[in-house]
Design an enzyme around this catalytic site. Structure first.
Site, PDB file in Angstrom:
ATOM      1  N   SER A 686       0.815  -1.216   0.000  1.00  0.00           N
ATOM      2  CA  SER A 686       0.000   0.000   0.000  1.00  0.00           C
ATOM      3  C   SER A 686       0.851   1.269   0.000  1.00  0.00           C
ATOM      4  O   SER A 686       0.321   2.364  -0.211  1.00  0.00           O
ATOM      5  CB  SER A 686      -0.928   0.015   1.220  1.00  0.00           C
ATOM      6  OG  SER A 686      -0.193   0.078   2.424  1.00  0.00           O
ATOM      7  N   LYS A 729      -5.972   5.221   8.192  1.00  0.00           N
ATOM      8  CA  LYS A 729      -4.811   5.942   7.669  1.00  0.00           C
ATOM      9  C   LYS A 729      -5.100   7.444   7.568  1.00  0.00           C
ATOM     10  O   LYS A 729      -4.277   8.278   7.975  1.00  0.00           O
ATOM     11  CB  LYS A 729      -4.424   5.385   6.302  1.00  0.00           C
ATOM     12  CG  LYS A 729      -3.886   3.961   6.349  1.00  0.00           C
ATOM     13  CD  LYS A 729      -3.605   3.421   4.952  1.00  0.00           C
ATOM     14  CE  LYS A 729      -3.026   2.020   5.011  1.00  0.00           C
ATOM     15  NZ  LYS A 729      -2.781   1.455   3.674  1.00  0.00           N
TER      16      LYS A 729
END
Length: 836
Positions: A686, A729
């Site tokens: 990611s 996040k």
């Protein structure tokens, strides 16, 4: 003048899918029914239904799902529903094996007959004892026995009297003892008193001549005894044979009617009739013990008794054994005739559903208990104890896979039962314990049991890999998903669950507004606007905690503010570690910039977890470039801190650079990427887009805005790909920016395909609405680099060039320069062959 936002900035309304309380068909949960047993798991429901209803022993069921998805409660509810439609077919009992006592017999009876049969046998034995006493105490039996034994007994008495007369004439008396004859000299008193046996002291006081005379006479008496004794023994044995035949006939006649009655009630079951036949024979053989009378030599023999003085005589004067009418003998016979009911249920009962929460080997298979008799261990068929497998015969056995696999030998027991279709009890010596002197091997019981094992998918995979027979025995797998569609039935289930949770503890019911917030939180847990979490334990816990806050506030209903308070409280309880790590950033102990620009430096985003609580944190990623042939390497991989997925993502970057820029020259690059101040393992791809942005920045010598953070995977074509944990996040970077002070420039870049995963907290959404924070969704690296640098990536012109000043033109120029340098310094052969 306000700067125009790029078209790929996400609007505040797209950052969270709201639930309109007015569209929920209730005001409060007070009138809602409890939730269904299985919610949003249609695929699992179909699989369970197949396994439970298919009459094939191979179609046992493995229920796979994560804890908290309701897998156990739902499975039990479905199993009970099927069991309630079925009726047990068989009972099982253990009885004594008269031919092989070490192998107790397992008898199968119709359902409901097990305990009745045991009671019938008990009554039968009691009645037999009563009839035996009556028959053997009757005048008819006494007269008949006397008539049959009279002549033999008379001849025996004549011989014994003759022996005593001959001994007396020689001055001796013959006494019978259990160990044989004793011949004693007599002393005749002078006053005509009866003679008495001579003592050893009197014998020793005699002159030697008289002693020799006594020895000579003793020898003559011994000779007489030796001459008469065989005839006496033959007469006694003949009499005993006659008595035994008479007693056997009388006993058999006494119990005949009772035996016919119990046999008639079990005429349809040949194994039962065979057992009853042997039981009757054993009762007849032990009639003397059962009626409570002294036994003839263990019911069929006697110690040899030479005279009528040897041992207590029977009523007819026949000698017999001493002390063989001891009560334990009767008790041991009564245990022998006992029926041990292992499996028994009423005919109209539902099929059994047994959930063994402690599946040790003994709890599953049953056990063979031991006793102590005369200092030695013993066991018998009455000491066999049923286990969960016995209790589940004709029904279902529900087990937790983890519990079975962590208990020694339990999985082997389950597998053996499923494979062979029978339950075999083992004694202690066979199962690992020492039991000298106590060994039996009970016949196996046919196991008509459907086994349901509940566990996680990983355990299923391990079993399938390690045990080749596992899939053959557990042919159906029912998968419980951790998510379900966010549709009307799912939202209704959430409402019912909220109401049931509040009612279960007597706390306030939920309003529709409160349920709406619970539904939104369920989507947040699923990280998807179109789905809901199926972790119903977590949903219920949230509802219980929200209703607690309502109760504490004295409110009659649980409202949305109470749900919000419960959510904040849950986050706070788990946020100690995240807050400490954020404080390290705020104190500049961990270097993360949230303003300014830097070349080859970017804020990446990662998700970490502590005690099941995920949270996001920004991490500085740096890139350096130079001419060379090393390619793109990471410090983390070189130091063995990089996992395989992260390594794959880095290798993808090299493929992107080669495909986009090195079409007409060799890629000659040594690039180093590093997750700064990360000392644990790094895995996942990611961060590959953030790494590529840093790499492009370093190659183009263009600074990146440090007010932005980036997450997203990328492929070799530069397309942004979906990642997980997007909400955590974003919020992790938002908290750092918020505590440092929002400037209106900060934000996060995510793949646009992750837009449907956004379920952000209200404080983030309000900051976006106020233009204090930004969420950007990009489809390509080109869009992202423009956001980060303010410079277009650039497109190729018709002649294959990039427009001057664009990111692509700068990168291409730098890479071409690196290639020339490598070619120059490497020499004509090291750089790809001789040059013109």
């Amino acid at each position: 003048m306000e700067e125009t936002r790029p078209s790929f900035e996400l609007s505040p309304d797209s950052l969270r899918r709201r639930t309109d309380p007015t569209r929920l068909p209730f005001q409060t949960t007070a009138g809602l029914p409890p939730p269904a047993a299985i919610i949003g798991q249609e695929r699992a429901h179909e699989a369970i239904d197949l396994a439970l209803n298919l009459p094939d022993g191979r179609y046992n069921l493995y229920v796979a799902g994560q804890p908290g998805t309701g897998r156990t409660n739902a499975t039990l509810a479905l199993v009970h529903a099927v069991a309630n439609e079925r009726r047990p077919e068989h009972d099982w009992v253990y009885v004594y094996n008269f031919e092989q006592p070490e192998e107790p017999l397992a008898l199968e009876l119709p359902a409901g007959r097990g305990r009745t049969f045991a009671h019938d046998v008990e009554l039968y034995i009691t009645a037999c004892r009563r009839e035996l006493r009556r028959a053997f105490s009757s005048d008819v039996y006494t007269q008949r026995r006397s008539e049959m034994l009279g002549e033999s007994l008379a001849r025996r008495e004549q011989l014994l009297d003759a022996l005593q007369s001959e001994a007396r004439a020689l001055g001796f008396i013959v006494r019978g003892t259990p160990s044989g004859f004793v011949i004693d000299p007599l002393v005749f008193p002078p006053d005509d008193a009866p003679p008495v046996p001579m003592t050893q002291e009197a014998y020793d006081a005699l002159p030697e001549e008289q002693q020799q005379q006594i020895i000579a006479k003793h020898t003559k008496v011994e000779s007489a005894v030796g001459r008469i004794l065989p005839t006496v023994r033959a007469i006694e044995e003949e009499a005993r044979g006659v008595a035994r035949t008479l007693d056997r006939d009388v006993a058999d006649n006494a119990v005949r009617h009772l035996s016919e009655l119990i046999a008639a009630s079990n005429a349809a079951y040949p194994p039962i009739l065979e057992y009853l036949k042997r039981l009757r024979a054993d009762v007849v053989a032990h009639a003397r013990t059962l009626r409570g009378a002294p036994s003839e030599g263990g019911d069929d023999s006697t110690n040899e008794t030479p005279t009528h003085d040897a041992g207590p005589p029977d009523s007819d004067g026949l000698p017999m054994d001493d002390d063989l009418h001891d009560p334990p003998t009767v008790r041991s016979l009564l245990r022998r005739y006992g029926v041990n009911v292992m499996v028994s249920r009423p005919r109209d009962a539902a099929a059994p559903v047994v959930e063994d929460t402690n599946p040790t080997y003994a709890n599953l298979m049953g056990r063979i208990d031991l006793g102590i008799r005369e200092g030695l261990t013993f066991t018998d068929h009455m000491m066999l104890k049923p286990g969960a497998m016995h209790k589940a015969v004709g029904g279902f056995l529900v087990l937790q896979a983890h519990d079975v696999l962590t208990q020694p030998r339990s999985w082997d027991a389950v597998k053996r039962m499923v494979r062979f279709g029978r339950i075999e009890l083992e004694n202690g010596s066979q199962s690992g314990g020492a039991t000298p002197g106590a060994t039996i091997r009970p016949q196996p019981i046919r196991a008509d049991v459907k086994v349901i094992m509940i566990g996680d998918p990983q355990t299923y995979s391990e079993l399938a890999e390690l045990d080749p027979e596992f899939r053959q025995s557990f042919k159906v797998r029912a998968d419980f998903d951790s998510e379900m569609p966010r549709k009307e039935d799912g939202e209704r289930a959430y409402a019912q669950l909220a109401g049931e949770a509040a009612r279960s503890i007597g706390y306030p019911e939920f309003t529709s507004e409160a349920v709406a917030l619970v539904i939104e939180e369920g989507s947040r847990w699923a990280d998807d606007q179109e789905r809901l979490s199926a972790q119903f334990d977590d949903v219920r816990d949230l509802c219980v905690e929200a209703s607690f806050f309502a109760r504490r506030d004295g409110d009659a209903l649980t409202r949305s503010r109470h749900v919000a308070a419960a959510i904040r409280a849950r986050d706070r309880r788990a946020s100690m570690v995240p807050e400490k790590m954020e404080q390290e950033i705020l104190r500049h102990e961990v270097l993360v910039s949230t303003q300014g620009t830097a070349v080859g430096q970017i804020n990446g985003l990662s998700v970490r977890e502590t005690q099941g609580y995920p949270f996001g944190l920004p991490t500085r990623i740096t890139a350096t470039v130079s001419p060379g042939l090393a390619g793109v390497v990471t410090v983390d991989r070189e130091s063995d801190l990089s996992g395989p997925l992260h390594t794959k993502g880095v290798l993808t970057l090299a493929g992107y650079l080669a495909g986009r820029f090195a079409e007409d020259f060799p890629l000659s690059l040594s690039a180093s990427l590093n997750f700064e101040q990360v000392y644990g393992g790094v895995d996942g791809d990611s961060a590959s887009s953030a790494e590529l942005y840093a790499l492009l920045s370093a190659l183009a010598s263009v600074p990146i805005r440090q007010s932005l953070a980036v997450t997203g995977s990328v492929n070799q074509r530069g397309e942004a790909q979906v990642i997980g944990g997007v909400n955590d996040k974003i919020e992790g970077f938002f908290r750092v920016c918020q505590q440092r002070g929002l400037t209106g420039e900060q934000g996060v870049i995510i793949p646009r395909v992750n837009a449907h995963n956004l379920m952000l907290r209200d404080e983030v959404i309000e900051a976006v609405r106020a233009h204090q924070f930004h969420i950007y969704g990009v489809n390509t690296i080109e869009e992202g680099i423009y956001l980060l640098t303010g410079i277009p990536f650039g497109t190729k012109t018709s002649d294959g060039r990039y427009l001057e000043g664009t990111i692509a033109a700068r990168v291409l120029q730098r890479l071409r320069h690196f290639s020339d340098l490598v070619r120059h310094y490497a020499g004509p052969y090291d750089a790809g062959g001789p040059q013109a």
